[in-house]
Scaffold this active site. Structure first.
Site, PDB file in Angstrom:
ATOM      1  N   TYR A   3      20.551 -14.965  52.725  1.00 29.82           N
ATOM      2  CA  TYR A   3      20.179 -16.188  52.001  1.00 29.82           C
ATOM      3  C   TYR A   3      18.783 -16.665  52.392  1.00 29.82           C
ATOM      4  CZ  TYR A   3      24.652 -16.255  49.736  1.00 29.82           C
ATOM      5  OH  TYR A   3      25.713 -15.904  48.939  1.00 29.82           O
ATOM      6  N   GLN A  27      25.412 -20.881  36.931  1.00 30.09           N
ATOM      7  CA  GLN A  27      26.038 -20.146  38.030  1.00 30.09           C
ATOM      8  C   GLN A  27      24.968 -19.776  39.060  1.00 30.09           C
ATOM      9  OE1 GLN A  27      29.137 -17.153  36.296  1.00 30.09           O
ATOM     10  NE2 GLN A  27      27.548 -17.473  34.742  1.00 30.09           N
ATOM     11  N   ASP A  78      19.325 -20.521  42.187  1.00 26.93           N
ATOM     12  CA  ASP A  78      17.879 -20.763  42.256  1.00 26.93           C
ATOM     13  C   ASP A  78      17.574 -22.133  41.653  1.00 26.93           C
ATOM     14  OD1 ASP A  78      17.737 -18.495  39.523  1.00 26.93           O
ATOM     15  OD2 ASP A  78      17.233 -20.621  39.357  1.00 26.93           O
ATOM     16  N   HIS A  95      27.836 -22.861  41.540  1.00 29.18           N
ATOM     17  CA  HIS A  95      27.913 -21.988  42.725  1.00 29.18           C
ATOM     18  C   HIS A  95      26.978 -22.434  43.834  1.00 29.18           C
ATOM     19  CE1 HIS A  95      29.459 -18.622  39.851  1.00 29.18           C
ATOM     20  NE2 HIS A  95      30.350 -19.574  40.057  1.00 29.18           N
ATOM     21  N   CYS A 100      30.636 -32.242  58.874  1.00 31.74           N
ATOM     22  CA  CYS A 100      30.711 -33.543  58.169  1.00 31.74           C
ATOM     23  C   CYS A 100      30.610 -33.379  56.660  1.00 31.74           C
ATOM     24  CB  CYS A 100      29.604 -34.474  58.690  1.00 31.74           C
ATOM     25  SG  CYS A 100      27.938 -33.975  58.220  1.00 31.74           S
ATOM     26  N   CYS A 133      23.297 -30.027  62.522  1.00 37.79           N
ATOM     27  CA  CYS A 133      23.332 -30.886  61.336  1.00 37.79           C
ATOM     28  C   CYS A 133      22.472 -32.128  61.588  1.00 37.79           C
ATOM     29  CB  CYS A 133      24.776 -31.312  61.054  1.00 37.79           C
ATOM     30  SG  CYS A 133      24.910 -32.587  59.786  1.00 37.79           S
ATOM     31  N   GLY A 166      22.627 -14.993  29.603  1.00 38.88           N
ATOM     32  CA  GLY A 166      22.391 -14.121  30.763  1.00 38.88           C
ATOM     33  C   GLY A 166      23.515 -14.107  31.765  1.00 38.88           C
TER      34      GLY A 166
HETATM   35  C1  BV8 Z   1      37.434 -19.597  43.122  1.00 39.39           C
HETATM   36  C2  BV8 Z   1      27.487 -16.774  45.499  1.00 39.39           C
HETATM   37  C3  BV8 Z   1      39.394 -20.738  43.834  1.00 39.39           C
HETATM   38  C4  BV8 Z   1      26.211 -17.467  45.427  1.00 39.39           C
HETATM   39  C5  BV8 Z   1      28.881 -16.138  43.657  1.00 39.39           C
HETATM   40  C6  BV8 Z   1      40.623 -13.743  44.873  1.00 39.39           C
HETATM   41  C7  BV8 Z   1      40.530 -14.892  45.650  1.00 39.39           C
HETATM   42  C8  BV8 Z   1      39.918 -16.050  45.198  1.00 39.39           C
HETATM   43  C9  BV8 Z   1      39.334 -16.040  43.955  1.00 39.39           C
HETATM   44  C10 BV8 Z   1      39.383 -14.880  43.220  1.00 39.39           C
HETATM   45  C11 BV8 Z   1      40.041 -13.741  43.629  1.00 39.39           C
HETATM   46  N1  BV8 Z   1      39.947 -12.782  42.643  1.00 39.39           N
HETATM   47  C12 BV8 Z   1      39.239 -13.274  41.624  1.00 39.39           C
HETATM   48  C13 BV8 Z   1      38.901 -14.527  41.963  1.00 39.39           C
HETATM   49  C14 BV8 Z   1      38.111 -15.408  41.255  1.00 39.39           C
HETATM   50  C15 BV8 Z   1      36.664 -15.129  41.701  1.00 39.39           C
HETATM   51  C16 BV8 Z   1      36.102 -14.191  40.647  1.00 39.39           C
HETATM   52  O1  BV8 Z   1      35.851 -14.630  39.556  1.00 39.39           O
HETATM   53  N2  BV8 Z   1      35.944 -12.901  40.984  1.00 39.39           N
HETATM   54  C17 BV8 Z   1      35.479 -11.952  39.966  1.00 39.39           C
HETATM   55  C18 BV8 Z   1      34.337 -11.110  40.532  1.00 39.39           C
HETATM   56  C19 BV8 Z   1      36.665 -11.120  39.512  1.00 39.39           C
HETATM   57  N3  BV8 Z   1      35.999 -16.416  41.721  1.00 39.39           N
HETATM   58  C20 BV8 Z   1      35.900 -17.092  42.863  1.00 39.39           C
HETATM   59  O2  BV8 Z   1      36.207 -16.690  43.957  1.00 39.39           O
HETATM   60  C21 BV8 Z   1      35.338 -18.507  42.704  1.00 39.39           C
HETATM   61  N4  BV8 Z   1      36.153 -19.402  43.451  1.00 39.39           N
HETATM   62  O3  BV8 Z   1      38.004 -19.089  42.188  1.00 39.39           O
HETATM   63  O4  BV8 Z   1      38.022 -20.449  44.002  1.00 39.39           O
HETATM   64  C22 BV8 Z   1      39.676 -21.864  44.756  1.00 39.39           C
HETATM   65  C23 BV8 Z   1      40.072 -23.071  44.222  1.00 39.39           C
HETATM   66  C24 BV8 Z   1      40.380 -24.109  45.088  1.00 39.39           C
HETATM   67  C25 BV8 Z   1      40.216 -23.946  46.450  1.00 39.39           C
HETATM   68  C26 BV8 Z   1      39.769 -22.727  46.980  1.00 39.39           C
HETATM   69  C27 BV8 Z   1      39.495 -21.658  46.126  1.00 39.39           C
HETATM   70  C28 BV8 Z   1      33.927 -18.599  43.283  1.00 39.39           C
HETATM   71  C29 BV8 Z   1      32.950 -17.898  42.374  1.00 39.39           C
HETATM   72  C30 BV8 Z   1      31.539 -18.025  42.940  1.00 39.39           C
HETATM   73  C31 BV8 Z   1      31.210 -16.805  43.749  1.00 39.39           C
HETATM   74  N5  BV8 Z   1      29.827 -16.848  44.192  1.00 39.39           N
HETATM   75  N6  BV8 Z   1      27.700 -16.071  44.239  1.00 39.39           N
HETATM   76  C32 BV8 Z   1      25.145 -16.430  45.280  1.00 39.39           C
HETATM   77  O5  BV8 Z   1      24.942 -15.667  46.236  1.00 39.39           O
HETATM   78  O6  BV8 Z   1      24.524 -16.415  44.206  1.00 39.39           O
HETATM   79  S1  BV8 Z   1      29.175 -15.306  42.242  1.00 39.39           S
HETATM   80  C33 BV8 Z   1      27.800 -14.515  41.615  1.00 39.39           C
HETATM   81  O7  BV8 Z   1      28.197 -14.050  40.312  1.00 39.39           O
HETATM   82  C34 BV8 Z   1      26.596 -15.376  41.363  1.00 39.39           C
HETATM   83  O8  BV8 Z   1      26.772 -16.750  41.611  1.00 39.39           O
HETATM   84  C35 BV8 Z   1      26.362 -15.162  39.862  1.00 39.39           C
HETATM   85  O9  BV8 Z   1      25.726 -16.211  39.267  1.00 39.39           O
HETATM   86  C36 BV8 Z   1      27.748 -15.008  39.406  1.00 39.39           C
HETATM   87  C37 BV8 Z   1      28.022 -14.556  38.010  1.00 39.39           C
HETATM   88  O10 BV8 Z   1      27.258 -13.425  37.721  1.00 39.39           O
HETATM   89  P1  BV8 Z   1      26.208 -13.522  36.505  1.00 39.39           P
HETATM   90  O11 BV8 Z   1      25.413 -14.765  36.679  1.00 39.39           O
HETATM   91  O12 BV8 Z   1      26.935 -13.353  35.233  1.00 39.39           O
HETATM   92  O13 BV8 Z   1      25.260 -12.309  36.836  1.00 39.39           O
HETATM   93  P2  BV8 Z   1      25.517 -10.756  36.526  1.00 39.39           P
HETATM   94  O14 BV8 Z   1      24.520  -9.992  37.319  1.00 39.39           O
HETATM   95  O15 BV8 Z   1      26.972 -10.451  36.661  1.00 39.39           O
HETATM   96  O16 BV8 Z   1      25.168 -10.608  34.964  1.00 39.39           O
HETATM   97  C38 BV8 Z   1      23.846 -10.821  34.523  1.00 39.39           C
HETATM   98  C39 BV8 Z   1      23.880 -10.754  33.006  1.00 39.39           C
HETATM   99  O17 BV8 Z   1      22.566 -11.023  32.520  1.00 39.39           O
HETATM  100  C40 BV8 Z   1      24.266  -9.370  32.469  1.00 39.39           C
HETATM  101  O18 BV8 Z   1      25.220  -9.542  31.429  1.00 39.39           O
HETATM  102  C41 BV8 Z   1      22.946  -8.818  31.911  1.00 39.39           C
HETATM  103  O19 BV8 Z   1      23.166  -8.012  30.762  1.00 39.39           O
HETATM  104  C42 BV8 Z   1      22.224 -10.081  31.545  1.00 39.39           C
HETATM  105  N7  BV8 Z   1      20.755  -9.963  31.590  1.00 39.39           N
HETATM  106  C43 BV8 Z   1      19.997  -9.285  32.500  1.00 39.39           C
HETATM  107  N8  BV8 Z   1      18.686  -9.473  32.210  1.00 39.39           N
HETATM  108  C44 BV8 Z   1      18.629 -10.293  31.120  1.00 39.39           C
HETATM  109  C45 BV8 Z   1      19.941 -10.609  30.727  1.00 39.39           C
HETATM  110  N9  BV8 Z   1      20.226 -11.394  29.663  1.00 39.39           N
HETATM  111  C46 BV8 Z   1      19.171 -11.885  28.966  1.00 39.39           C
HETATM  112  N10 BV8 Z   1      17.877 -11.627  29.285  1.00 39.39           N
HETATM  113  C47 BV8 Z   1      17.577 -10.838  30.346  1.00 39.39           C
HETATM  114  N11 BV8 Z   1      16.285 -10.584  30.631  1.00 39.39           N
END
Ligand code: BV8
Length: 238
Positions: free
Chosen positions: A53, A92, A95, A110, A121, A137, A176
């Site tokens: 990070y 999501q 940045d 996120h 805290c 902190c 995106g």
């Molecule tokens: C939750 C961290 C419940 C920050 C991220 C087991 C246990 C717990 C939860 C789960 C589980 N199994 C599944 C889940 C749910 C899980 C989940 O969804 N997993 C998926 C992978 C199956 N979700 C969670 O865990 C969430 N929490 O459910 O909590 C809970 C409730 C109460 C109490 C406790 C718990 C938390 C989700 C957040 C995870 N953190 N990142 C960081 O480092 O950034 S996720 C990570 O993926 C990023 O944040 C990112 O933003 C996010 C989504 O990805 P995208 O933004 O879509 O990016 P990606 O690369 O995938 O796609 C890019 C797209 O852009 C592509 O389609 C591409 O074609 C397109 N593109 C590229 N260039 C361009 C473009 N489009 C246009 N123009 C361009 N030029």
């Protein structure tokens, strides 16, 4: 009145030079890196996670908002000035490019790279430099600061508000995102429950079957054109 909800993902920042997670040149090209973005992985190797990070936070100073970020800020100003309805930008991304482009109300589901949160805290603080593993902190002096980002297995921010606003949307536009991470990927279903028009802007179709219009191409080309249509269509400049 037309209530708009915009959901952005890593793809909107790709042309600013920030790597996406799962597309052609993914950030997560190795499982070890993706594991770090889970609560367990973070706890298992905090030093590596903080380094990850810190590197991403340092990169923020090297990148700029692109035409897609700027167009969304223009749309927000237009929608509010012309009193066209509610305008909500949910991202999501961790940045700060939406804010630097002029967007004023951004819901970071996120978390934010330029913030640190105390695990003792629970307060959050703006943070621009590197963050040591046992950083004290500023409020409670506990050595418990961490990047203020939501990891896999942790509760996203603004979930209820995002779902309520999506359920009131008349127009839902995803830009995106691969629509693979929940609950963000499920917001479009809340919009569809309100019979909203659903659109996505992407280089290729995402996994979601819930989008009725698809604008294929880079965000820096497709988003300004869409914003032109949405603003000129009302007869006023954005
Ligand atoms: C939750 C961290 C419940 C920050 C991220 C087991 C246990 C717990 C939860 C789960 C589980 N199994 C599944 C889940 C749910 C899980 C989940 O969804 N997993 C998926 C992978 C199956 N979700 C969670 O865990 C969430 N929490 O459910 O909590 C809970 C409730 C109460 C109490 C406790 C718990 C938390 C989700 C957040 C995870 N953190 N990142 C960081 O480092 O950034 S996720 C990570 O993926 C990023 O944040 C990112 O933003 C996010 C989504 O990805 P995208 O933004 O879509 O990016 P990606 O690369 O995938 O796609 C890019 C797209 O852009 C592509 O389609 C591409 O074609 C397109 N593109 C590229 N260039 C361009 C473009 N489009 C246009 N123009 C361009 N030029």
């Amino acid at each position: 009145m037309t209530n708009i909800v915009i959901l952005t993902g890593a793809g909107i920042s790709a042309e600013s030079g920030i790597a996406t997670f799962r597309s052609s040149t993914p950030r997560w090209d190795d499982r070890a890196l993706e594991a770090l973005c889970s609560a367990e992985g973070f706890a298992a190797d905090r030093y590596k996670a903080h380094d990850l990070y810190d590197a991403r936070r340092a990169q923020l100073a090297q990148v700029e908002p692109n035409a897609a970020h700027l167009a969304l800020a223009r749309l927000e100003r237009h929608w509010q000035r012309e009193n066209r309805g509610e305008f909500t930008l949910i991202t999501q991304n961790i940045d700060n490019l939406h804010e630097r482009a002029g967007s004023r109300q951004v819901l970071h589901m996120h978390g934010e790279l330029d913030a640190a949160r105390c695990e003792s805290c629970h307060r959050s603080f703006p943070w621009s430099g590197s963050l040591a593993v046992r950083e004290d902190c500023p409020a409670c002096d506990e050595p418990a600061l961490r990047p203020d980002v939501v990891l896999f297995g942790e509760a996203p921010y603004h979930r209820q508000r995002s779902e309520e606003l999506s359920a009131r949307a008349n127009l839902f536009i995803a830009i995106g995102t691969s629509a693979t991470v929940h609950p963000a990927a499920g917001l479009v279903k809340h919009a569809r429950s309100n019979r909203a028009i659903t659109m996505e802007v992407n280089l290729r179709h995402s996994d979601s079957p819930d989008f009725r219009r698809f604008f294929e191409g880079p965000a820096t080309r497709e988003v300004p054109a869409l914003v032109d249509y949405l603003t000129i269509e009302s007869g006023a400049e954005g």
